[in-house]
Design a protein around this motif. Structure first.
Motif, PDB file in Angstrom:
ATOM      1  N   GLY A 380       0.806  -1.218   0.000  1.00  0.00           N
ATOM      2  CA  GLY A 380       0.000   0.000   0.000  1.00  0.00           C
ATOM      3  C   GLY A 380       0.836   1.263   0.000  1.00  0.00           C
ATOM      4  N   LEU A 381       1.914   1.268   0.769  1.00  0.00           N
ATOM      5  CA  LEU A 381       2.792   2.438   0.791  1.00  0.00           C
ATOM      6  C   LEU A 381       3.517   2.598  -0.536  1.00  0.00           C
ATOM      7  CD1 LEU A 381       4.299   2.096   4.386  1.00  0.00           C
ATOM      8  CD2 LEU A 381       2.611   3.763   3.614  1.00  0.00           C
ATOM      9  N   ALA A 382       3.911   1.476  -1.155  1.00  0.00           N
ATOM     10  CA  ALA A 382       4.618   1.560  -2.432  1.00  0.00           C
ATOM     11  C   ALA A 382       3.698   2.067  -3.540  1.00  0.00           C
ATOM     12  CB  ALA A 382       5.189   0.191  -2.796  1.00  0.00           C
ATOM     13  N   SER A 383       2.436   1.678  -3.527  1.00  0.00           N
ATOM     14  CA  SER A 383       1.499   2.100  -4.569  1.00  0.00           C
ATOM     15  C   SER A 383       0.905   3.472  -4.325  1.00  0.00           C
ATOM     16  CB  SER A 383       0.367   1.071  -4.683  1.00  0.00           C
ATOM     17  OG  SER A 383      -0.401   1.040  -3.485  1.00  0.00           O
ATOM     18  N   GLY A 384       1.029   4.009  -3.116  1.00  0.00           N
ATOM     19  CA  GLY A 384       0.444   5.303  -2.801  1.00  0.00           C
ATOM     20  C   GLY A 384      -0.960   5.221  -2.256  1.00  0.00           C
ATOM     21  N   ALA A 385      -1.513   4.020  -2.112  1.00  0.00           N
ATOM     22  CA  ALA A 385      -2.848   3.895  -1.534  1.00  0.00           C
ATOM     23  C   ALA A 385      -2.858   4.203  -0.048  1.00  0.00           C
ATOM     24  CB  ALA A 385      -3.380   2.475  -1.772  1.00  0.00           C
ATOM     25  N   LEU A 386      -1.721   4.000   0.626  1.00  0.00           N
ATOM     26  CA  LEU A 386      -1.582   4.313   2.040  1.00  0.00           C
ATOM     27  C   LEU A 386      -0.534   5.408   2.207  1.00  0.00           C
ATOM     28  CD1 LEU A 386      -1.521   0.713   3.597  1.00  0.00           C
ATOM     29  CD2 LEU A 386      -3.502   2.199   3.210  1.00  0.00           C
ATOM     30  N   LEU A 387      -0.642   6.129   3.313  1.00  0.00           N
ATOM     31  CA  LEU A 387       0.299   7.201   3.632  1.00  0.00           C
ATOM     32  C   LEU A 387       0.895   6.938   5.008  1.00  0.00           C
ATOM     33  CD1 LEU A 387      -1.876  10.216   2.451  1.00  0.00           C
ATOM     34  CD2 LEU A 387       0.020   9.176   1.218  1.00  0.00           C
ATOM     35  N   ALA A 388       2.099   7.415   5.208  1.00  0.00           N
ATOM     36  CA  ALA A 388       2.806   7.177   6.462  1.00  0.00           C
ATOM     37  C   ALA A 388       3.092   8.504   7.147  1.00  0.00           C
ATOM     38  CB  ALA A 388       4.120   6.424   6.222  1.00  0.00           C
ATOM     39  N   GLY A 389       3.034   8.495   8.468  1.00  0.00           N
ATOM     40  CA  GLY A 389       3.325   9.676   9.268  1.00  0.00           C
ATOM     41  C   GLY A 389       3.323   9.320  10.738  1.00  0.00           C
ATOM     42  N   THR A 390       3.639  10.301  11.567  1.00  0.00           N
ATOM     43  CA  THR A 390       3.680  10.112  13.012  1.00  0.00           C
ATOM     44  C   THR A 390       2.397  10.639  13.620  1.00  0.00           C
ATOM     45  OG1 THR A 390       6.081  10.347  13.002  1.00  0.00           O
ATOM     46  CG2 THR A 390       4.975  10.598  15.123  1.00  0.00           C
ATOM     47  N   LEU A 391       1.798   9.855  14.483  1.00  0.00           N
ATOM     48  CA  LEU A 391       0.524  10.203  15.096  1.00  0.00           C
ATOM     49  C   LEU A 391       0.751  11.211  16.219  1.00  0.00           C
ATOM     50  CD1 LEU A 391      -2.519   9.148  14.883  1.00  0.00           C
ATOM     51  CD2 LEU A 391      -2.021   7.954  17.019  1.00  0.00           C
ATOM     52  N   ALA A 392      -0.008  12.311  16.188  1.00  0.00           N
ATOM     53  CA  ALA A 392       0.031  13.336  17.236  1.00  0.00           C
ATOM     54  C   ALA A 392      -1.365  13.449  17.819  1.00  0.00           C
ATOM     55  CB  ALA A 392       0.489  14.673  16.673  1.00  0.00           C
ATOM     56  N   VAL A 393      -1.516  13.057  19.080  1.00  0.00           N
ATOM     57  CA  VAL A 393      -2.820  13.013  19.744  1.00  0.00           C
ATOM     58  C   VAL A 393      -3.071  14.346  20.426  1.00  0.00           C
ATOM     59  CG1 VAL A 393      -4.208  11.803  21.479  1.00  0.00           C
ATOM     60  CG2 VAL A 393      -2.615  10.530  20.045  1.00  0.00           C
ATOM     61  N   SER A 394      -4.329  14.779  20.413  1.00  0.00           N
ATOM     62  CA  SER A 394      -4.699  16.024  21.070  1.00  0.00           C
ATOM     63  C   SER A 394      -4.614  15.864  22.583  1.00  0.00           C
ATOM     64  CB  SER A 394      -6.129  16.420  20.672  1.00  0.00           C
ATOM     65  OG  SER A 394      -6.591  17.489  21.460  1.00  0.00           O
ATOM     66  N   ARG A 395      -4.186  16.930  23.248  1.00  0.00           N
ATOM     67  CA  ARG A 395      -4.129  16.902  24.709  1.00  0.00           C
ATOM     68  C   ARG A 395      -5.524  16.980  25.314  1.00  0.00           C
ATOM     69  NH1 ARG A 395       0.805  17.818  27.278  1.00  0.00           N
ATOM     70  NH2 ARG A 395       2.521  18.394  25.912  1.00  0.00           N
ATOM     71  N   ARG A 396      -6.459  17.635  24.624  1.00  0.00           N
ATOM     72  CA  ARG A 396      -7.771  17.850  25.223  1.00  0.00           C
ATOM     73  C   ARG A 396      -8.814  16.862  24.735  1.00  0.00           C
ATOM     74  NH1 ARG A 396      -5.354  22.840  24.725  1.00  0.00           N
ATOM     75  NH2 ARG A 396      -5.992  23.145  22.583  1.00  0.00           N
ATOM     76  N   LEU A 397      -8.665  16.346  23.533  1.00  0.00           N
ATOM     77  CA  LEU A 397      -9.571  15.315  23.018  1.00  0.00           C
ATOM     78  C   LEU A 397      -8.697  14.149  22.589  1.00  0.00           C
ATOM     79  CD1 LEU A 397     -12.022  17.476  20.872  1.00  0.00           C
ATOM     80  CD2 LEU A 397     -12.402  16.578  23.147  1.00  0.00           C
ATOM     81  N   ARG A 398      -8.433  13.237  23.504  1.00  0.00           N
ATOM     82  CA  ARG A 398      -7.430  12.214  23.223  1.00  0.00           C
ATOM     83  C   ARG A 398      -7.916  11.162  22.250  1.00  0.00           C
ATOM     84  NH1 ARG A 398      -7.342  10.691  29.366  1.00  0.00           N
ATOM     85  NH2 ARG A 398      -8.356  12.688  29.359  1.00  0.00           N
ATOM     86  N   ASP A 399      -9.176  11.207  21.833  1.00  0.00           N
ATOM     87  CA  ASP A 399      -9.636  10.321  20.771  1.00  0.00           C
ATOM     88  C   ASP A 399      -9.472  10.955  19.398  1.00  0.00           C
ATOM     89  OD1 ASP A 399     -10.266   8.326  22.485  1.00  0.00           O
ATOM     90  OD2 ASP A 399     -12.409   8.727  22.547  1.00  0.00           O
ATOM     91  N   ASP A 400      -8.981  12.180  19.346  1.00  0.00           N
ATOM     92  CA  ASP A 400      -8.708  12.851  18.080  1.00  0.00           C
ATOM     93  C   ASP A 400      -7.206  13.030  17.935  1.00  0.00           C
ATOM     94  OD1 ASP A 400     -11.306  12.975  17.360  1.00  0.00           O
ATOM     95  OD2 ASP A 400     -11.626  15.070  17.919  1.00  0.00           O
ATOM     96  N   ALA A 401      -6.739  12.846  16.721  1.00  0.00           N
ATOM     97  CA  ALA A 401      -5.304  12.961  16.457  1.00  0.00           C
ATOM     98  C   ALA A 401      -5.115  13.445  15.035  1.00  0.00           C
ATOM     99  CB  ALA A 401      -4.610  11.611  16.669  1.00  0.00           C
ATOM    100  N   THR A 402      -3.902  13.798  14.717  1.00  0.00           N
ATOM    101  CA  THR A 402      -3.542  14.195  13.364  1.00  0.00           C
ATOM    102  C   THR A 402      -2.299  13.441  12.932  1.00  0.00           C
ATOM    103  OG1 THR A 402      -2.216  16.053  14.151  1.00  0.00           O
ATOM    104  CG2 THR A 402      -4.511  16.520  13.586  1.00  0.00           C
ATOM    105  N   VAL A 403      -2.188  13.261  11.640  1.00  0.00           N
ATOM    106  CA  VAL A 403      -0.995  12.704  11.009  1.00  0.00           C
ATOM    107  C   VAL A 403      -0.607  13.665   9.895  1.00  0.00           C
ATOM    108  CG1 VAL A 403      -0.006  10.782   9.733  1.00  0.00           C
ATOM    109  CG2 VAL A 403      -1.633  10.332  11.563  1.00  0.00           C
ATOM    110  N   THR A 404       0.596  14.206   9.951  1.00  0.00           N
ATOM    111  CA  THR A 404       1.058  15.173   8.962  1.00  0.00           C
ATOM    112  C   THR A 404       1.816  14.439   7.867  1.00  0.00           C
ATOM    113  OG1 THR A 404       1.219  16.865  10.665  1.00  0.00           O
ATOM    114  CG2 THR A 404       2.381  17.274   8.601  1.00  0.00           C
ATOM    115  N   VAL A 405       1.359  14.627   6.642  1.00  0.00           N
ATOM    116  CA  VAL A 405       1.973  13.992   5.477  1.00  0.00           C
ATOM    117  C   VAL A 405       2.223  15.074   4.440  1.00  0.00           C
ATOM    118  CG1 VAL A 405       1.720  12.268   3.661  1.00  0.00           C
ATOM    119  CG2 VAL A 405       0.769  11.828   5.928  1.00  0.00           C
TER     120      VAL A 405
END
Length: 1323
Positions: A380-405
């Motif tokens: 998936g990563l080789a074909s571009g169907a998936l993306l890779a990044g580091t997960l950053a979780v919110s301090r105030r809503l810990r069920d929400d996070a972002t991945v910067t790509v």
């Protein structure tokens, strides 16, 4: 006469070729490869007692209890136990480390390297792959434990059969007939003896079943005794996991396959045991019933022994549980970690069994989907169907996070979307369909923790069912100006902007580009796999409800499972299993995550260590160090042995060799007036300044008739003279990289003998230094000559900043009895300080003209009581002398940076500061636009000039806000090697506007400065060799080197090693900076918890139902909600009783209020409903009104000054949390704070407050500022304020009441400004 041998004889014996096949994933081809190995006979064993091998460093203990050889699985699985300071004598094989390196991550590799590179641990890396006695002849012999067994037998024979050699391997222990985890770890010995007896009996039966002519029982018993497998003469308490002959067909085949190896000792031994020819033994011994993988970890726990296990000389094959429980079970720290590891592995095994028994494709018990396989992730990563990044979780809503790509943020929402990933994991994500993307403003509000109080309350209520007892979410974050921007998800993910650089151009990447171009929708994604788990340590404590349950049951040795709550709110609860939980009650713990299985609601982990009681200041500060990644240990004995054998610097300086003095320039004469200027109480003085006025006939001023020349010097402690490159002290300093300054302690980079005595430039004492001397024109400050080199100095006086400031300005000393300046030196010292001030101002002006940016931050200083608790806090006040010293240090750093860059163009260690990203300046740019001073991003000089102009035109609090926001928006400066600069970033320093810059002036507390000293001295030595008669000045030689006129100089360290060290320096400095910030935040919160403070704040942003505030005293940004989590309004407090929640009248009054927002967003509405659209950033007013009559209770505008109460509420799990509460101007505490502010400093007129007018504020200001300077300052502020009010009046609806009111206030401010101007300039 025999010719002396210049080089030792070659130690290699033969060259072996190991053929193999390698599968390449990208090309999907099988490659035929061959590896050459040069076998040697001189590979050292690492034992100091060995006379046949050369001495090594690091080395094993001189008299170890035993030698330990772990395999790869045990080394990684028990890494926390190997890292205990008490554990030593481990021999790490190069084959084992190579196996781990091929599939390990970098963080684990660094920890493994520390095991054998840190000389304090007394472990040794043995190169068994190139030792003639242990090198395998085929690649297959590296695996299956054969290389480990060969090395163990070689060590046993090599040390003269005097020491026990322990092979630590669960696989080998199980293969040789004893399941890993059996035997006696408690020192009883009965189980172990029975196991050995059974193993010996099985071996005899196997022997009798074989053909005649095989070895007799006596010979077998002797061989078993040698390997400590059978019924040898071991002690009853040995606890050895015996190896029987009936190991099962699989084990026999594995061992028999290895019997064809070239190591005759192992091969003959296995043949004698019946393992070399498997068929006969397999027929005689039926295989045992299959066992689940985790069964070996589910054995009943044993009590730790009082004394460690005693092992007889021989080769012992032990499982991890047997070894750690028997040999180290007497150590409480090891017992706790071992028990935690055992229970964690047991839980992991149970989860694996449950997952294997569950049908594939289903959803877990907590709505988790299975992660994709490794092959699917790679595809998936080789074909571009998936993306890779580091997960950053919110301090105030810990069920929400972002991945910067690739600079684009992907929003990951909900527990099912995060899918068992934790903050810091590198994950693979899949974009969701476009119809599931969210509006950009709504997504930003969710990432930031929600907008109005109603949303936050709903979120907190939902969290309450998942995270019992967690309480309400954070409403604000402490963010010091010098912090690392970890306040919310957006800032957390900013550092991961490069994660998408390697993402291929596929469908997902194309969708991201189109989303970035559109900008209306925020892409959303879900986690489908974890590429690399977060490898950090979590500071936590047992959940309060679990502690109560354990206390009710009393002390028990039963296995229990509890949930631990991390102090970092971004991490989930961690399940911990142990039989020693009663010892962990009320303790702050350090845990490490082991995994998160599909059917579990929480991840499971194991205990690393206990820091101490909860709420203990020491344990909480230690927790800050762990969370920040700062690992500190006392200096090793080997490092301390490299220090000079003296008790004080005076004793050392009295015996300095004449040759050393001759090699240095002597600056101790009366014509050199050298002094140091440092903060009060400074003991590690590493810099001093000097000024020497040159006479017309001085040799330094030849050819300069008609000009007054002066020699200005910066003298830095010569740390590199005492810290030998490549030594143990140098190694420890390189691993620490920096001194960490905390509130209650200082973690030194160098031992105290160096940092506080030998290298500290104390007044009146001789010291070694490395100096930079400039010969300048005293009028134009033109540089005539520059000299670099080693010197001997004697500081005339040791000044504090305030002392030097008073001396420069001609004021008498404040404390004459403590004044260290001789009366005869005061005139000359005053003249020198004034010259330094003029020189610093000149160079500062040059830098500002070139585009340097001057930023602002707050440094907090705490006073503590006898118990260490904070009692007061003060903000460090800047004085002119601080800037003068800082500018001189910048001048020296820049000069040395240019010098070493010219000498070593491919290996110089410099420091650069990349220009900021324009996106990071959006917040400060909008603020400057609202003030009528837009930022100019055309070039660095225009950006710096427009930023300075906006800050100068604004009121002091708003100007401080602008500079604070700009500080946070800046990129981080970093160390780099000039040979690696071509990869991006350039050489220049944006903030200082300098083409070359490095760190040279603080070698006592920064290792980078030590490296730079060595490079500078190497360049100077090369010049001396090129020009033996003195030659040109160093400045000229630097030009010659850059032009290629001088021969190339070999650097002290090659460029590759400098680049690697620069990366370590950057990481260490970030962790030290984070630790210092979090420690200061902890002390501030503890102080606010005991003594709430009332401070003024500035409204810099409006939301529906919330205010964005900036507290200039602490450079603190916060969000204050105007509604609570139930949606009930929270107006500013007017008195102490307004907050009473049990008063029905107060509650009824609050329910009758509502929040109304008006302005560019259009219309109004309650702050308790809906999200927070992006247009709310343009709101012009947020009001609290009575719903029945429409009367305005309080109104808030941008850049308004308000009063807030800062406090902190205690949290057992997470520590204290900051709380802010709005106060009306009529509140007694706010009125008292206003009076104290007016009494302490001249009252400053403010922007319209929640009550009162600009006319009142201006009248009070005029009455409080009688002096001409104060009147001029008030005039400038009133003029700026009147212009701003006029702009706001024009922005309102024409003819409206608000427009007329603001226009009248602007006219009144203009009239008062004119009246003040008449007082300043009569007529």
């Amino acid at each position: 006469m025999e010719t002396p041998k210049l080089l030792p004889e070659a130690g290699w014996m033969e060259r072996r070729t190991l053929p193999a096949f390698r599968y390449r994933k990208r090309s999907r081809l099988v490659m035929d490869t061959a590896e050459e190995a040069y076998v040697r006979c001189d590979v050292a064993c690492g034992s100091p007692a060995c006379r046949s091998c050369a001495p090594t460093s690091p080395a094993l203990p001189a008299a170890p209890r035993h030698l330990l050889l772990p395999d790869a699985a045990t080394l990684v699985g028990c890494l926390e136990l190997f890292e205990l300071p008490e554990v030593e004598g481990a021999v790490l094989l190069s084959s084992v480390l190579r196996e781990l390196h091929e599939g390990g991550n970098m963080r684990r590799t660094a920890r493994l390297r520390a095991l054998y590179s840190d000389k304090r641990r007394r472990n040794f890396l043995f190169d068994n792959l190139h030792c003639a006695a242990t090198a395998p002849r085929a690649r297959a012999e590296r695996r299956g434990g054969m290389a480990l067994l060969a090395a163990a037998e070689w060590y046993y024979e090599h040390v003269g059969r005097r020491l026990p050699v322990v092979v630590l391997s669960d696989a080998l222990a199980e293969q040789f007939g004893a399941a890993a985890g059996t035997g006696s770890a408690g020192g009883g010995g009965g189980g172990a003896a029975a196991t050995r007896a059974q193993a010996a009996q099985q071996a005899r039966q196997a022997q009798h079943a074989e053909p005649a002519g095989e070895a007799e029982d006596a010979e077998l018993e002797a061989l078993l005794s040698q390997m400590q497998i059978g019924g040898g003469s071991t002690k009853a308490s040995s606890g050895t996991a015996g190896a029987g002959a009936a190991a099962g067909p699989a084990a026999a085949a594995a061992a028999g396959g290895a019997g064809g190896g070239r190591d005759q000792g192992i091969a003959c031994l296995l043949d004698s045991l019946g393992l070399g020819h498997a068929p006969a033994m397999a027929a005689a011994a039926p295989p045992p019933p299959p066992q689940p993988p985790a069964q070996q970890q589910l054995q009943p726990a044993r009590q730790p022994p009082v004394q460690p296990l005693a092992l007889e000389p021989g080769v012992h094959i032990l499982s991890a549980l047997d070894y750690w429980g028997g040999c180290w079970g007497h150590l409480p720290a090891a017992a706790d970690v071992l028990d935690s590891l055992v229970q964690s592995r047991a839980a992991e095994g149970q989860q694996q069994q449950q997952q294997q028994s569950r049908e594939g494709g289903g959803v877990g018990g907590d709505a988790f989907w299975p992660h994709l396989s490794s092959a699917a992730l790679e595809a998936g990563l080789a074909s571009g169907a998936l993306l890779a990044g580091t997960l950053a979780v919110s301090r105030r809503l810990r069920d929400d996070a972002t991945v910067t790509v690739g600079g684009q943020q992907l929003l990951v929402s909900g527990r099912s979307g995060v899918n068992r990933a934790v903050h810091g994991d590198r994950v693979a994500v899949r974009l969701l369909p476009r119809d599931r993307w969210r509006p950009a403003g709504e997504a930003a509000a969710a990432a930031g923790g929600g907008g109005g109080g109603g949303d936050e309350g709903a979120s907190a209520a939902g969290q309450g069912q998942e995270e019992e007892g967690e309480g309400e979410e954070d409403e604000h974050e402490l963010m010091a100006a010098a912090g690392d921007g970890e306040a919310d998800v957006a800032a957390d993910a900013a550092g991961n902007a490069d994660d998408g650089a390697e993402a291929p151009l596929g469908s997902a990447a194309g969708a991201l580009r189109s989303a970035a171009a559109a900008g209306a929708l925020q892409p959303t994604a879900e986690v489908v796999g974890i590429l690399q788990r977060w490898a950090g340590e979590a500071v936590a404590c047992i959940a309060e409800e679990d502690e109560r349950a354990l206390e009710a049951r009393g002390e028990s040795s039963r296995q229990e499972s509890v949930l631990c709550v991390p102090t970092d709110r971004r991490l989930p609860r961690i399940r911990l299993r142990s039989r020693q939980l009663h010892r962990l009650l009320g303790q702050r713990l350090v845990l490490r995550l082991d995994g998160w299985e599909l059917g579990s609601r929480y991840p499971h982990g194991h205990l690393v260590r206990s820091l101490g009681p909860i709420n203990s200041l020491k344990s909480e500060t230690d927790g800050v160090l762990v969370s920040s990644g700062v690992h500190w240990q006392p200096f090793s004995e080997g490092a301390l042995r490299e220090l000079p054998p003296v008790a004080s610097a005076a004793q050392y300086m009295a015996a300095v060799p004449c040759a050393e003095l001759a090699a240095r320039r002597d600056l101790r004469g009366p014509q050199y007036l050298i002094c140091s200027i440092d903060p009060p109480g400074c003991t590690d003085v590493d810099d001093a300044l000097s000024v020497r006025w040159l006479e017309p006939g001085d040799s330094s001023g030849s050819g300069t008739s008609g000009r007054q020349l002066v020699e200005v010097g910066v003298h830095i402690a010569d740390v590199s003279f005492f810290v030998r490159q490549g030594g143990m002290l140098d190694s420890e300093a390189a691993s620490r990289c920096t001194t960490v300054y905390l509130v209650d302690r200082r973690l030194d980079m160098l031992p105290a003998l160096l940092s506080e005595d030998l290298c500290s430039l104390r007044g009146g004492q001789d010291r070694f230094a490395v100096s930079v001397l400039w010969t300048l024109d005293a009028d134009s400050f033109e540089v005539v000559d520059t000299w670099y080199g080693r010197t001997m100095i004697r500081s005339r006086c040791q000044l504090e900043y305030s002392q030097a400031q008073d001396l420069m300005e001609g004021r008498p000393p404040r404390c004459p009895e403590h004044d260290s300046v001789a009366p005869a030196d005061r005139p000359a010292l005053q003249r020198s300080l004034r010259l330094l001030a003029a020189l610093a101002e000149h160079h500062r002006g040059v830098r500002l003209q070139a585009g340097a940016v001057e930023l602002e931050s707050a440094e907090l200083r705490f006073a503590t009581d006898a118990a260490g608790q904070p009692t007061t806090v003060q903000v460090k006040q800047e004085i002119a002398m601080m800037k003068i010293v800082a500018e001189m240090m910048i001048l020296a750093n820049a000069a040395v940076g240019a010098r070493i860059a010219a000498a070593f163009p491919g290996a110089a260690l410099l420091r650069r500061h990349p220009p900021p990203r324009r996106q990071a300046f959006e917040e400060v740019s909008a603020l400057c636009d609202s003030l009528g001073h837009p930022l100019d991003f055309d070039s660095p000089p225009t950006l710096a000039a427009s930023l300075a102009a906006a800050a100068a035109a604004a009121p002091p609090a708003v100007g401080s806000l602008i500079l604070s926001l700009a500080t946070r928006a800046m990129s981080d400066a970093e160390y780099f090697c000039t040979g690696e600069a071509g990869r991006g970033g350039g050489f220049s320093h944006f903030g200082l506007a300098l083409p070359f810059y490095t760190h040279f002036t603080s070698p006592i507390r920064r290792y980078a400065d030590v490296v730079v000293h060595r490079q500078l001295l190497a360049a100077v030595a090369a010049d001396a060799a090129a020009f033996p008669g003195g030659g040109p000045a160093d400045g000229a030689s630097a030009v010659g080197a850059s032009a290629g006129l001088l021969p190339a100089v070999p650097p002290p360290l090659p460029g590759g090693e400098v680049a690697a060290r620069a990366q370590v320096m950057n990481e260490r400095h970030r962790t030290a900076k984070r630790a210092q910030k979090e420690c200061a935040d902890l002390y501030l919160l503890l102080l606010l918890h005991s003594k709430p403070h009332v401070e003024s704040a500035t409204v810099y942003g409006l939301r529906r139902g919330a205010l964005l505030l900036f507290v200039p005293k602490y450079h603190l940004k916060a969000v204050v909600h105007l509604t609570d989590k139930h949606g009930v309004c929270r107006p500013p407090l007017r008195g102490p009783g307004d907050e009473a929640s049990d008063d029905p009248y107060v509650a009824a009054y609050r329910r009758s209020l509502t929040v109304v927002a008006a302005g560019a967003a259009g219309g109004g509405g309650s702050g308790s409903g809906g999200g927070a659209p992006a247009e709310e950033q343009q709101l012009s007013e947020v009001s609290v009104v009575e719903a029945g009559c429409g009367a305005t209770v309080a109104a808030f505008y941008p850049l308004q000054r308000v009063w807030v109460q800062l406090s902190a509420d205690g949290s057992r799990a997470h520590g204290p949390r900051l709380r802010l509460r709005l106060l009306a101007d009529s509140h007694p505490d706010a009125a008292q704070a206003a009076r104290m502010e007016a009494a302490g400093t001249p009252a400053q007129p403010s922007l319209p407050s929640a009550s009162g007018t600009i006319a009142d504020g201006a009248a009070d200001a005029s009455a409080a500022l009688p002096s001409g300077e104060a009147l001029a300052r008030t005039l400038r502020r009133l003029q700026a304020r009147a212009a701003r009010l006029q702009l706001r009046a024009g922005a309102c609806a024409p003819g409206g009441q608000r427009s007329e009111r603001r226009g009248a206030a602007a006219a009144a401010a203009t009239q008062q400004a004119m009246a003040l101007q008449q007082q300043l300039v009569p007529g």
